[in-house]
Design an enzyme around this catalytic site. Structure first.
Site, PDB file in Angstrom:
ATOM      1  CG  HIS A  91      -1.586  -1.242   1.261  1.00 59.28           C
ATOM      2  ND1 HIS A  91      -1.107  -2.190   2.420  1.00 59.28           N
ATOM      3  CD2 HIS A  91      -2.607  -1.727   0.685  1.00 59.28           C
ATOM      4  CE1 HIS A  91      -1.859  -3.343   2.317  1.00 59.28           C
ATOM      5  NE2 HIS A  91      -2.895  -3.056   1.313  1.00 59.28           N
ATOM      6  CG  HIS A 141      -7.234   2.117   1.904  1.00 60.87           C
ATOM      7  ND1 HIS A 141      -5.847   2.160   1.271  1.00 60.87           N
ATOM      8  CD2 HIS A 141      -7.888   1.208   1.819  1.00 60.87           C
ATOM      9  CE1 HIS A 141      -5.848   0.912   0.669  1.00 60.87           C
ATOM     10  NE2 HIS A 141      -6.866   0.258   1.071  1.00 60.87           N
ATOM     11  CD  GLU A 143      -3.473   3.369  -3.138  1.00 64.58           C
ATOM     12  OE1 GLU A 143      -3.579   4.156  -3.961  1.00 64.58           O
ATOM     13  OE2 GLU A 143      -4.032   2.255  -3.117  1.00 64.58           O
ATOM     14  CB  SER A 241      -9.837  -0.335  -0.849  1.00 60.04           C
ATOM     15  OG  SER A 241     -10.613   0.475  -1.273  1.00 60.04           O
ATOM     16  CG  ASN A 242      -9.223  -4.958  -4.573  1.00 62.17           C
ATOM     17  OD1 ASN A 242      -9.404  -6.060  -5.027  1.00 62.17           O
ATOM     18  ND2 ASN A 242      -8.042  -4.934  -3.646  1.00 62.17           N
ATOM     19  CB  SER A 285      -5.251  -8.808  -1.499  1.00 66.08           C
ATOM     20  OG  SER A 285      -6.684  -8.491  -1.073  1.00 66.08           O
TER      21      SER A 285
END
Length: 330
Positions: A91, A141, A143, A241-242, A285
Site C-alpha cells: 500500500h 486507508h 494507501e 478496499s478493492n 489480494s
C-alpha cells in the site's frame, strides 16, 4: 441400493447451478510481487522477516506468511534494532517511515506497488509546481495515508464523496490538481471527477486514471456477469478496499445481492436457497486457492457447472527489488 445408485440419487437431488467465474480475478501484479518479496526474503535471509502493516489485505495470505516466519507490525517502533529485512507493504508508506528506517540503519525491502509509487511521484511533481492537490480516496486507508504522507501536512486535501467535491473551496482554482487512490470504484471516481471538472475547469487531471489496471479489469468483469446472477460472491477480506468496491459494483450492475466472503467455511447457505445462477470473483489480494475452495463447496451442494467469463487478459509483471533479483522466482 448400489453405491452407484446412491450417488446418482444424490446427484438428482442437488439443484442445478451455473457458476459464472469472472476473469480477471484475484492476484494482481503488485500483490504477487509483494508476497514474493516476503517469501524470497525468508528464503534468502531466513526468519524473521518483519513486515510493516499487512503485506496485502488478506487474512489467509498474512497467516500463511506468519507460519513461514514473517512478523507483522504496525509501526517501526515495534521492531528491535536488527539486521533482519523490514518489508514495507504494497500500500505504500509516508515519507517519514523510510526516513526513520534509514536513521536506524534498518535493512528495508520496499514492496510498495509500482502503480502506487507512480501516484506518489505525481503528487510530488504537482506539489513542486505549486499546485493544491486533491486526493480522491477513503480516509484511514493505508494507501491514502501513504500518499498524503509524501508531502507536507496540509498540502493534500482528501475528497471522499460528491458532497466533499461540492463543498471544497480552493485557495486558487487555477492551481488545482487531482490524484486518486488506486483501488477505488471506477464509476464513483468518475462521478466525483466530473463534479470537480465542472467546478474547476483549469484543474490538472492525470493523463491516465490513477485507478490501477487490475482494479478496472476486475470491475469490468463483474459488470459483465452481474446482470445474469441471482447472487454474487466476492472472495476477499473486509479490510480490502478493492474487494469491497467489487461488491458495490456487482449490485449496481444488476445483481440482486452481492456479498464478501473470506473463505468457504464462512458461507451462510441460507442466503443461496433457490438460486440457479451464481457469480464468483476475487479481490486483487485474494489467492486462487480460496476461490477453488468456494467452488468446491457449491459443487458439494449443487449440480454446478462453471463457466469462465473473460473480459481482459493480463500479462503485467513488476521487477523485484535489486536485493532479491538473484533468487529463483517462486
Amino acid at each position: 441400493m448400489t453405491g452407484m445408485d446412491y450417488a446418482q440419487g444424490r446427484h438428482r437431488h442437488r439443484p442445478p447451478l451455473t457458476i459464472y467465474l469472472a476473469s480477471p480475478r484475484g492476484f494482481c501484479a503488485g500483490v504477487d510481487r509483494a508476497i514474493q518479496i516476503v517469501e524470497l526474503a525468508l528464503e534468502k535471509y531466513g526468519a524473521p522477516v518483519y513486515v510493516r502493516h499487512a503485506i496485502v489485505h488478506n487474512r489467509y495470505v498474512v497467516e500463511t506468511l506468519k507460519a513461514k516466519g514473517a512478523i507483522f507490525v504496525e509501526k517501526l517502533d515495534e521492531i528491535p534494532d536488527t539486521g533482519a529485512p523490514i518489508v514495507f507493504s504494497a500500500h505504500g508508506v509516508p515519507k517519514a517511515v523510510p526516513q526513520a528506517a534509514r536513521h536506524r540503519r534498518l535493512f528495508v525491502l520496499d514492496a510498495t506497488c509500482p502503480l502506487v509509487s507512480k501516484v506518489h511521484i505525481e503528487a510530488e511533481r504537482l506539489h513542486g509546481e505549486g499546485r493544491e492537490i486533491l486526493l480522491i480516496g477513503h480516509a484511514g486507508h493505508p494507501e491514502v495515508i501513504g500518499t498524503m504522507g509524501q508531502l507536507p501536512a496540509g498540502a493534500v486535501r482528501l475528497i471522499e464523496t460528491i458532497g466533499d467535491a461540492l463543498a471544497f473551496t480552493p485557495k486558487n482554482p487555477d492551481k488545482l490538481a487531482i490524484i486518486t487512490q488506486t483501488t477505488l470504484s471506477v464509476d464513483d471516481t468518475r462521478e466525483i471527477l466530473d463534479v470537480l471538472r465542472a467546478r474547476f475547469p483549469r484543474m490538472a487531471v492525470p493523463r491516465k486514471d490513477d485507478i490501477c489496471y487490475a482494479t478496472t479489469n476486475r470491475q469490468d468483469a463483474v459488470k459483465r456477469i452481474a446482470p445474469k446472477c441471482d447472487r454474487m460472491i466476492v472472495v476477499g477480506s473486509p479490510n480490502s478496499s478493492n474487494s469491497l468496491r467489487l461488491v458495490e459494483v456487482a449490485e449496481r450492475a444488476g445483481c440482486p445481492y452481492a456479498l464478501l466472503v473470506e473463505r468457504a467455511g464462512e458461507i451462510d447457505w441460507a442466503q443461496f436457497d433457490g438460486i440457479s445462477r451464481l457469480g464468483i470473483t476475487a479481490g486483487a489480494s485474494a489467492p486462487e486457492v480460496l476461490v477453488d475452495d468456494i467452488i468446491d463447496a457449491f459443487k458439494a451442494r449443487f449440480d454446478a457447472h462453471v463457466e469462465t467469463v473473460t473480459t481482459a487478459e493480463e500479462s503485467i509483471a513488476f521487477k523485484l527489488p535489486r536485493e532479491l533479483r538473484d533468487m529463483p522466482a517462486l
